[in-house]
Design an enzyme around this catalytic site. Structure first.
Site, PDB file in Angstrom:
ATOM      1  N   LYS A  46      49.927  33.488   2.668  1.00  0.00           N
ATOM      2  CA  LYS A  46      50.040  33.511   4.109  1.00  0.00           C
ATOM      3  C   LYS A  46      50.996  34.378   4.827  1.00  0.00           C
ATOM      4  O   LYS A  46      51.010  34.491   5.886  1.00  0.00           O
ATOM      5  CB  LYS A  46      50.071  32.027   4.696  1.00  0.00           C
ATOM      6  CG  LYS A  46      48.994  31.194   4.118  1.00  0.00           C
ATOM      7  CD  LYS A  46      49.387  29.480   4.447  1.00  0.00           C
ATOM      8  CE  LYS A  46      48.444  28.657   3.682  1.00  0.00           C
ATOM      9  NZ  LYS A  46      49.171  27.312   3.778  1.00  0.00           N
ATOM     10  N   GLY A  47      52.029  34.740   4.013  1.00  0.00           N
ATOM     11  CA  GLY A  47      53.203  34.993   4.485  1.00  0.00           C
ATOM     12  C   GLY A  47      53.155  36.386   5.300  1.00  0.00           C
ATOM     13  O   GLY A  47      54.028  36.698   6.238  1.00  0.00           O
ATOM     14  N   GLU A 103      51.864  43.330   2.843  1.00  0.00           N
ATOM     15  CA  GLU A 103      52.557  42.175   2.108  1.00  0.00           C
ATOM     16  C   GLU A 103      54.034  41.765   3.155  1.00  0.00           C
ATOM     17  O   GLU A 103      54.532  42.549   3.785  1.00  0.00           O
ATOM     18  CB  GLU A 103      53.209  42.675   0.852  1.00  0.00           C
ATOM     19  CG  GLU A 103      52.479  42.190  -0.363  1.00  0.00           C
ATOM     20  CD  GLU A 103      52.609  40.563  -0.585  1.00  0.00           C
ATOM     21  OE1 GLU A 103      52.867  40.006   0.259  1.00  0.00           O
ATOM     22  OE2 GLU A 103      52.328  40.477  -1.792  1.00  0.00           O
ATOM     23  N   ASP A 104      54.258  40.613   2.859  1.00  0.00           N
ATOM     24  CA  ASP A 104      55.630  39.986   3.639  1.00  0.00           C
ATOM     25  C   ASP A 104      56.659  40.362   2.970  1.00  0.00           C
ATOM     26  O   ASP A 104      57.896  41.188   3.472  1.00  0.00           O
ATOM     27  CB  ASP A 104      55.695  38.708   3.968  1.00  0.00           C
ATOM     28  CG  ASP A 104      55.283  37.824   2.671  1.00  0.00           C
ATOM     29  OD1 ASP A 104      55.024  38.536   1.504  1.00  0.00           O
ATOM     30  OD2 ASP A 104      55.308  36.588   2.589  1.00  0.00           O
ATOM     31  N   ASP A 107      59.545  41.265  -4.050  1.00  0.00           N
ATOM     32  CA  ASP A 107      60.364  40.704  -4.776  1.00  0.00           C
ATOM     33  C   ASP A 107      60.537  41.008  -6.165  1.00  0.00           C
ATOM     34  O   ASP A 107      61.028  42.166  -6.491  1.00  0.00           O
ATOM     35  CB  ASP A 107      60.392  39.050  -4.533  1.00  0.00           C
ATOM     36  CG  ASP A 107      61.450  38.291  -5.002  1.00  0.00           C
ATOM     37  OD1 ASP A 107      62.460  38.935  -5.246  1.00  0.00           O
ATOM     38  OD2 ASP A 107      61.318  37.012  -5.490  1.00  0.00           O
ATOM     39  N   PHE A 156      67.084  34.309  -0.425  1.00  0.00           N
ATOM     40  CA  PHE A 156      65.691  33.596  -0.128  1.00  0.00           C
ATOM     41  C   PHE A 156      65.701  33.249   1.546  1.00  0.00           C
ATOM     42  O   PHE A 156      66.491  32.942   2.228  1.00  0.00           O
ATOM     43  CB  PHE A 156      65.631  32.326  -0.807  1.00  0.00           C
ATOM     44  CG  PHE A 156      64.120  31.608  -0.613  1.00  0.00           C
ATOM     45  CD1 PHE A 156      63.219  32.184  -1.754  1.00  0.00           C
ATOM     46  CD2 PHE A 156      63.631  30.958   0.304  1.00  0.00           C
ATOM     47  CE1 PHE A 156      61.969  31.781  -1.583  1.00  0.00           C
ATOM     48  CE2 PHE A 156      62.371  30.738   0.369  1.00  0.00           C
ATOM     49  CZ  PHE A 156      61.508  31.220  -0.594  1.00  0.00           C
ATOM     50  N   VAL A 157      64.662  34.275   1.908  1.00  0.00           N
ATOM     51  CA  VAL A 157      64.532  34.285   3.296  1.00  0.00           C
ATOM     52  C   VAL A 157      63.134  33.406   3.895  1.00  0.00           C
ATOM     53  O   VAL A 157      62.406  33.533   3.298  1.00  0.00           O
ATOM     54  CB  VAL A 157      64.486  35.873   3.986  1.00  0.00           C
ATOM     55  CG1 VAL A 157      65.894  36.363   3.889  1.00  0.00           C
ATOM     56  CG2 VAL A 157      63.366  36.732   3.243  1.00  0.00           C
ATOM     57  N   ASP A 163      57.876  31.622   4.354  1.00  0.00           N
ATOM     58  CA  ASP A 163      57.934  30.250   4.414  1.00  0.00           C
ATOM     59  C   ASP A 163      59.065  29.702   3.178  1.00  0.00           C
ATOM     60  O   ASP A 163      59.140  30.309   2.356  1.00  0.00           O
ATOM     61  CB  ASP A 163      56.721  29.245   4.113  1.00  0.00           C
ATOM     62  CG  ASP A 163      56.300  29.485   2.667  1.00  0.00           C
ATOM     63  OD1 ASP A 163      56.127  30.695   2.326  1.00  0.00           O
ATOM     64  OD2 ASP A 163      55.830  28.442   1.997  1.00  0.00           O
ATOM     65  N   ARG A 169      57.882  29.276   9.082  1.00  0.00           N
ATOM     66  CA  ARG A 169      57.023  30.634   9.249  1.00  0.00           C
ATOM     67  C   ARG A 169      57.159  30.888  10.637  1.00  0.00           C
ATOM     68  O   ARG A 169      56.954  31.922  11.189  1.00  0.00           O
ATOM     69  CB  ARG A 169      55.556  30.449   8.878  1.00  0.00           C
ATOM     70  CG  ARG A 169      55.236  30.185   7.352  1.00  0.00           C
ATOM     71  CD  ARG A 169      53.985  30.223   7.330  1.00  0.00           C
ATOM     72  NE  ARG A 169      53.277  29.793   5.692  1.00  0.00           N
ATOM     73  CZ  ARG A 169      53.429  30.203   4.756  1.00  0.00           C
ATOM     74  NH1 ARG A 169      53.760  31.552   4.690  1.00  0.00           N
ATOM     75  NH2 ARG A 169      53.090  29.711   3.649  1.00  0.00           N
TER      76      ARG A 169
HETATM   77  P1  IMP Z   1      56.920  38.557  -6.246  1.00  0.00           P
HETATM   78  O1  IMP Z   1      55.745  38.520  -6.805  1.00  0.00           O
HETATM   79  O2  IMP Z   1      58.176  38.136  -6.896  1.00  0.00           O
HETATM   80  O3  IMP Z   1      57.264  40.050  -5.969  1.00  0.00           O
HETATM   81  O4  IMP Z   1      57.052  37.694  -5.005  1.00  0.00           O
HETATM   82  C1  IMP Z   1      56.038  38.108  -3.702  1.00  0.00           C
HETATM   83  C2  IMP Z   1      55.799  36.763  -3.062  1.00  0.00           C
HETATM   84  O5  IMP Z   1      56.839  35.877  -3.309  1.00  0.00           O
HETATM   85  C3  IMP Z   1      55.912  37.162  -1.435  1.00  0.00           C
HETATM   86  O6  IMP Z   1      54.664  37.543  -1.163  1.00  0.00           O
HETATM   87  C4  IMP Z   1      56.387  35.974  -1.057  1.00  0.00           C
HETATM   88  O7  IMP Z   1      55.112  35.209  -0.918  1.00  0.00           O
HETATM   89  C5  IMP Z   1      57.145  35.198  -2.183  1.00  0.00           C
HETATM   90  N1  IMP Z   1      58.475  35.468  -1.746  1.00  0.00           N
HETATM   91  C6  IMP Z   1      59.559  36.283  -2.484  1.00  0.00           C
HETATM   92  N2  IMP Z   1      60.730  36.137  -2.226  1.00  0.00           N
HETATM   93  C7  IMP Z   1      60.732  35.265  -0.893  1.00  0.00           C
HETATM   94  C8  IMP Z   1      61.624  35.002  -0.206  1.00  0.00           C
HETATM   95  O8  IMP Z   1      62.825  35.123  -0.029  1.00  0.00           O
HETATM   96  N3  IMP Z   1      61.250  34.278   0.986  1.00  0.00           N
HETATM   97  C9  IMP Z   1      59.790  33.592   1.025  1.00  0.00           C
HETATM   98  N4  IMP Z   1      58.864  33.932  -0.033  1.00  0.00           N
HETATM   99  C10 IMP Z   1      59.183  34.767  -0.741  1.00  0.00           C
HETATM  100 MG    MG Z   2      53.483  37.002  -0.067  1.00  0.00          MG
END
Ligand code: IMP
Ligand code: MG
Length: 200
Positions: A46-47, A103-104, A107, A156-157, A163, A169
């Site tokens: 949803k982000g 993508e939001d 990470d 963590f944002v 969220d 959100r």
């Molecule tokens: P990744 O697979 O570790 O790259 O994470 C990607 C997903 O994790 C993002 O699309 C977010 O949904 C979630 N995510 C990663 N870091 C944060 C954060 O700081 N706040 C909120 N959601 C996060």
């Molecule tokens: Mg996401």
């Protein structure tokens, strides 16, 4: 966001005006790069929904369509499990289509890695990724976004679609959650605040 927000559970990292300015720049870049081509935006739920809503209005192309993918990677925790699950599939075929994943936040890169693998198998004409936020320091996969709004530190944002446990959100700014400290996320004492660049 009111000035009293300093007494709340979050503080602002990226102000709404800074987000708006950067989203306009990203839209202009995407407009230039996809001239004369139909473009399919694939929002990752949803982000990314608020970012996608703003980004699409900053893209000046004739043929832009939208689809959504539902992905869950975290449950209610603030650290990636590395496991990615598709919770909603695409509605339309992407075969032969220029696809831009929206993508939001990028990470560890696990979600990016998984999604690009799955979508590449559906044989799009091209596949690129736009992310509003990029935590470059946390990568466990060697992936790079084609369009990245802000490179941010390992915080963590929440807000602007992102969220924590499905909350926050609705915040118009990207904010650092103070209570994330209790969940094991690190909070730097001095967090850089992104403000809108002065018009010159
Ligand atoms: P990744 O697979 O570790 O790259 O994470 C990607 C997903 O994790 C993002 O699309 C977010 O949904 C979630 N995510 C990663 N870091 C944060 C954060 O700081 N706040 C909120 N959601 C996060
Ligand atoms: Mg996401």
């Amino acid at each position: 966001m009111s000035p009293e927000s300093t007494t709340k559970q979050w503080h602002v990292m990226i102000e709404p005006e800074a987000i708006a300015g950067r989203v306009r720049e990203m839209g202009a870049q995407i407009t230039a790069d996809y001239q004369g081509r139909p473009l399919r935006l694939v929002g990752v739920l949803k982000g990314a929904w608020i970012f996608l809503a703003d980004l699409i209005r900053a893209i000046d192309l004739e043929d832009v369509s939208v689809d959504f993918l539902g992905v869950s990677s975290y449950g209610n925790e603030s650290r990636s499990s590395g496991e990615v699950k598709i919770t909603k599939d695409l509605d339309m075929s992407i075969e032969g289509v220029d696809v831009l994943i929206v993508e939001d936040i990028l990470d560890t890169g696990e979600t990016f890695h998984y999604l690009t693998g799955v979508l590449q198998a559906a044989r799009p004409r091209s596949l690129k990724v736009a992310t509003l936020l990029d935590k470059t320091s946390r990568r466990t996969r060697p992936v790079k976004a084609d369009y990245a709004g802000f490179v941010i530190p390992d915080e963590f944002v929440v807000g602007y679609g992102l969220d924590f446990g499905q909350k926050y959100r609705q915040l118009p700014a990207v904010c650092v959650l103070r209570s994330a400290e209790k969940q094991g996320a690190t909070i730097a004492p001095q967090v850089q605040i992104f403000r809108r660049k002065e018009d010159s």
